[in-house]
Design a protein around this motif. Structure first.
Motif, PDB file in Angstrom:
ATOM      1  N   ARG A  63       0.854  -1.187   0.000  1.00  0.00           N
ATOM      2  CA  ARG A  63       0.000   0.000   0.000  1.00  0.00           C
ATOM      3  C   ARG A  63       0.889   1.236   0.000  1.00  0.00           C
ATOM      4  N   GLY A  64       0.346   2.340  -0.468  1.00  0.00           N
ATOM      5  CA  GLY A  64       1.138   3.560  -0.538  1.00  0.00           C
ATOM      6  C   GLY A  64       0.271   4.756  -0.879  1.00  0.00           C
ATOM      7  N   PRO A  65       0.736   5.956  -0.569  1.00  0.00           N
ATOM      8  CA  PRO A  65      -0.079   7.148  -0.763  1.00  0.00           C
ATOM      9  C   PRO A  65      -0.128   7.612  -2.207  1.00  0.00           C
ATOM     10  N   LEU A  66      -1.111   8.448  -2.488  1.00  0.00           N
ATOM     11  CA  LEU A  66      -1.103   9.239  -3.702  1.00  0.00           C
ATOM     12  C   LEU A  66      -0.696  10.653  -3.306  1.00  0.00           C
ATOM     13  N   VAL A  67      -0.429  11.475  -4.284  1.00  0.00           N
ATOM     14  CA  VAL A  67       0.006  12.839  -4.006  1.00  0.00           C
ATOM     15  C   VAL A  67      -0.792  13.812  -4.867  1.00  0.00           C
ATOM     16  N   LEU A  68      -1.230  14.889  -4.244  1.00  0.00           N
ATOM     17  CA  LEU A  68      -1.929  15.948  -4.965  1.00  0.00           C
ATOM     18  C   LEU A  68      -0.880  16.854  -5.605  1.00  0.00           C
TER      19      LEU A  68
ATOM     20  N   LEU B 154       7.568 -10.711   1.630  1.00  0.00           N
ATOM     21  CA  LEU B 154       7.387  -9.271   1.820  1.00  0.00           C
ATOM     22  C   LEU B 154       8.289  -8.710   2.909  1.00  0.00           C
ATOM     23  N   ASP B 155       8.733  -9.563   3.811  1.00  0.00           N
ATOM     24  CA  ASP B 155       9.622  -9.110   4.893  1.00  0.00           C
ATOM     25  C   ASP B 155      11.095  -9.049   4.480  1.00  0.00           C
ATOM     26  N   LEU B 156      11.414  -9.568   3.304  1.00  0.00           N
ATOM     27  CA  LEU B 156      12.800  -9.530   2.845  1.00  0.00           C
ATOM     28  C   LEU B 156      13.224  -8.092   2.544  1.00  0.00           C
ATOM     29  N   ALA B 157      14.446  -7.746   2.912  1.00  0.00           N
ATOM     30  CA  ALA B 157      14.937  -6.379   2.708  1.00  0.00           C
ATOM     31  C   ALA B 157      14.897  -5.994   1.234  1.00  0.00           C
ATOM     32  N   ASP B 158      15.279  -6.922   0.351  1.00  0.00           N
ATOM     33  CA  ASP B 158      15.276  -6.632  -1.088  1.00  0.00           C
ATOM     34  C   ASP B 158      13.862  -6.349  -1.588  1.00  0.00           C
ATOM     35  N   THR B 159      12.878  -7.112  -1.099  1.00  0.00           N
ATOM     36  CA  THR B 159      11.491  -6.884  -1.509  1.00  0.00           C
ATOM     37  C   THR B 159      11.020  -5.515  -1.038  1.00  0.00           C
ATOM     38  N   ARG B 160      11.316  -5.181   0.214  1.00  0.00           N
ATOM     39  CA  ARG B 160      10.897  -3.873   0.745  1.00  0.00           C
ATOM     40  C   ARG B 160      11.502  -2.740  -0.072  1.00  0.00           C
ATOM     41  N   THR B 161      12.774  -2.903  -0.460  1.00  0.00           N
ATOM     42  CA  THR B 161      13.440  -1.862  -1.251  1.00  0.00           C
ATOM     43  C   THR B 161      12.785  -1.717  -2.619  1.00  0.00           C
ATOM     44  N   ARG B 162      12.481  -2.830  -3.268  1.00  0.00           N
ATOM     45  CA  ARG B 162      11.891  -2.774  -4.606  1.00  0.00           C
ATOM     46  C   ARG B 162      10.487  -2.185  -4.566  1.00  0.00           C
ATOM     47  N   PHE B 163       9.728  -2.478  -3.518  1.00  0.00           N
ATOM     48  CA  PHE B 163       8.406  -1.866  -3.389  1.00  0.00           C
ATOM     49  C   PHE B 163       8.526  -0.381  -3.064  1.00  0.00           C
ATOM     50  N   ALA B 164       9.518  -0.023  -2.247  1.00  0.00           N
ATOM     51  CA  ALA B 164       9.720   1.393  -1.919  1.00  0.00           C
ATOM     52  C   ALA B 164      10.024   2.206  -3.168  1.00  0.00           C
ATOM     53  N   ASP B 165      10.729   1.602  -4.122  1.00  0.00           N
ATOM     54  CA  ASP B 165      11.008   2.287  -5.388  1.00  0.00           C
ATOM     55  C   ASP B 165       9.725   2.583  -6.164  1.00  0.00           C
ATOM     56  N   LEU B 166       8.653   1.855  -5.842  1.00  0.00           N
ATOM     57  CA  LEU B 166       7.350   2.090  -6.476  1.00  0.00           C
ATOM     58  C   LEU B 166       6.485   3.032  -5.651  1.00  0.00           C
ATOM     59  N   GLY B 167       7.050   3.546  -4.566  1.00  0.00           N
ATOM     60  CA  GLY B 167       6.282   4.422  -3.688  1.00  0.00           C
ATOM     61  C   GLY B 167       5.356   3.661  -2.767  1.00  0.00           C
ATOM     62  N   LEU B 168       5.660   2.385  -2.514  1.00  0.00           N
ATOM     63  CA  LEU B 168       4.789   1.521  -1.721  1.00  0.00           C
ATOM     64  C   LEU B 168       5.528   0.949  -0.525  1.00  0.00           C
ATOM     65  N   GLU B 169       4.772   0.582   0.496  1.00  0.00           N
ATOM     66  CA  GLU B 169       5.290  -0.185   1.615  1.00  0.00           C
ATOM     67  C   GLU B 169       4.747  -1.601   1.497  1.00  0.00           C
ATOM     68  N   THR B 170       5.598  -2.599   1.752  1.00  0.00           N
ATOM     69  CA  THR B 170       5.080  -3.959   1.797  1.00  0.00           C
ATOM     70  C   THR B 170       4.121  -4.055   2.988  1.00  0.00           C
ATOM     71  N   ALA B 171       3.101  -4.915   2.857  1.00  0.00           N
ATOM     72  CA  ALA B 171       2.059  -4.954   3.884  1.00  0.00           C
ATOM     73  C   ALA B 171       1.695  -6.383   4.260  1.00  0.00           C
ATOM     74  N   PRO B 172       2.666  -7.161   4.777  1.00  0.00           N
ATOM     75  CA  PRO B 172       2.337  -8.525   5.179  1.00  0.00           C
ATOM     76  C   PRO B 172       1.339  -8.505   6.330  1.00  0.00           C
ATOM     77  N   GLY B 173       0.481  -9.506   6.376  1.00  0.00           N
ATOM     78  CA  GLY B 173      -0.514  -9.571   7.439  1.00  0.00           C
ATOM     79  C   GLY B 173      -1.354 -10.823   7.291  1.00  0.00           C
ATOM     80  N   SER B 174      -2.342 -10.942   8.126  1.00  0.00           N
ATOM     81  CA  SER B 174      -3.188 -12.127   8.120  1.00  0.00           C
ATOM     82  C   SER B 174      -4.231 -12.052   7.014  1.00  0.00           C
ATOM     83  N   ARG B 175      -4.854 -13.199   6.759  1.00  0.00           N
ATOM     84  CA  ARG B 175      -5.954 -13.239   5.805  1.00  0.00           C
ATOM     85  C   ARG B 175      -7.102 -12.361   6.284  1.00  0.00           C
ATOM     86  N   GLU B 176      -7.311 -12.342   7.598  1.00  0.00           N
ATOM     87  CA  GLU B 176      -8.376 -11.523   8.169  1.00  0.00           C
ATOM     88  C   GLU B 176      -8.098 -10.036   7.985  1.00  0.00           C
TER      89      GLU B 176
END
Length: 324
Positions: A125-130, A277-299
């Motif tokens: 998930r990640g923000p949009l910008v006005l 999603l918890d891997l450092a490389d994955t977090r970095t690649r998602f950050a380059d897209l302006g996103l944060e990885t968001a691991p969590g439960s199915r619920e």
């Protein structure tokens, strides 16, 4: 041994056999390639996220996870194909914002948004910008609102589709700030940004990566991000909630399976996705897209989708937004 004892022993053996069978199925999965449907075109945010996670799953589970793009009808064609697939773990679906807005935009859908799918995990998930053209007389959200109130309808606001975050966030701001702007619809974000940079329109909500080069070059100016706090990618840009408390919205991507997929397979996928999603490389690649990885439960993903459906469904109904 009495009848009750025999019955209890039989039941215990049946439960043990069922539990052991479920565990065995989870450990044996996958035994062949897995199809990951993305209901939009290549190079979109959901597609890029799907490919990053699919590559990680393929490496971890030693079977190809093949991305299958099925664009069309606002994402409903690919989503319907996933709903009809065999619930055996060999078809998955990556969804994004429109999955939660389509129920309010379409009179009917060829699937049930909640009942036909089993949540696996939120991916990112990640923000949009006005953003505004640099010569617009507004240095912040308060000035933007003041300008819009002084000249109702004079600000041309670029949107991409009736149910897009760009459109819905502007509708939310119109409601929160009691302003009027002129919506200018585009078929794609690229065309909208091109006209914004060229000065044909005045403002739009966009993803951070899509405008970062324009911001650095001074071709656009950022007024606010839509996350709850300031973004690490744009630390000097205020959050919208600093002016309008509660004005928080994020682009998001999630992973689903057909609803009757064995729960032990869904659980294994959730665990593997969380690890990736918890891997450092994955977090970095998602950050380059302006996103944060968001691991969590199915619920967690189930609650997220329901909350998004409720929130944007209310905005769509109140503002009379249609698929015109």
């Amino acid at each position: 041994m009495g009848r009750r004892s025999v019955g209890a022993a039989t039941l215990a053996l049946a439960i043990l056999a069922a539990t052991g069978g479920a565990e065995a199925r989870a450990q044996a999965y996958p035994a062949k390639p897995v199809r990951v449907i993305v209901p939009n075109a290549t190079s979109g945010l959901a597609d890029i996220c799907a490919r990053l996670v699919a590559a990680g799953l393929g490496e971890a589970l030693r079977q190809p996870f093949l991305v299958d793009n099925r664009p069309g009808a606002g994402g409903t064609l690919g989503t319907a194909a996933a709903a009809r697939a065999q619930p055996d773990g060999y078809t998955l679906l990556v969804v994004f914002d429109s999955h939660a807005t389509n129920p309010a935009l379409f009179r009917s859908l060829p699937y049930d948004t909640l009942a036909d799918f089993a949540p696996v995990s939120l991916l990112a998930r990640g923000p949009l910008v006005l953003v505004v053209r640099p010569d617009l007389e507004a240095d912040g959200v308060a000035q933007f609102v003041k300008l819009a109130r002084a000249k109702p309808g004079a600000i041309n606001f670029a949107t991409v589709g009736p149910g897009s975050p760009a459109r819905l966030l502007m509708e939310l701001l119109k409601s929160e700030a009691d302003i009027g702007v002129t919506m200018v619809a585009y078929k794609g974000a690229g065309a909208a940004l091109g006209d914004l940079v060229g000065g044909q329109v005045d403002a739009m909500f966009a993803t951070v990566p899509s405008v970062s080069s324009h911001l650095k070059a001074g071709r656009l100016r950022a007024l606010a991000v839509t996350s709850a706090r300031r973004s690490a990618m744009l630390p000097a840009v205020p959050a919208m909630s600093e002016t309008y408390p509660g004005f928080v919205s994020e682009a998001w991507v999630g992973l689903l399976a057909p609803s009757k997929t064995p729960p032990e397979i869904v659980a294994r996928l959730n665990a593997e996705v969380g690890r990736i999603l918890d891997l450092a490389d994955t977090r970095t690649r998602f950050a380059d897209l302006g996103l944060e990885t968001a691991p969590g439960s199915r619920e967690d993903l189930d609650r997220w989708i329901r909350a998004e459906m409720d929130r944007w469904g209310r905005v769509i109904r109140e503002r009379g937004i249609t698929l015109e």
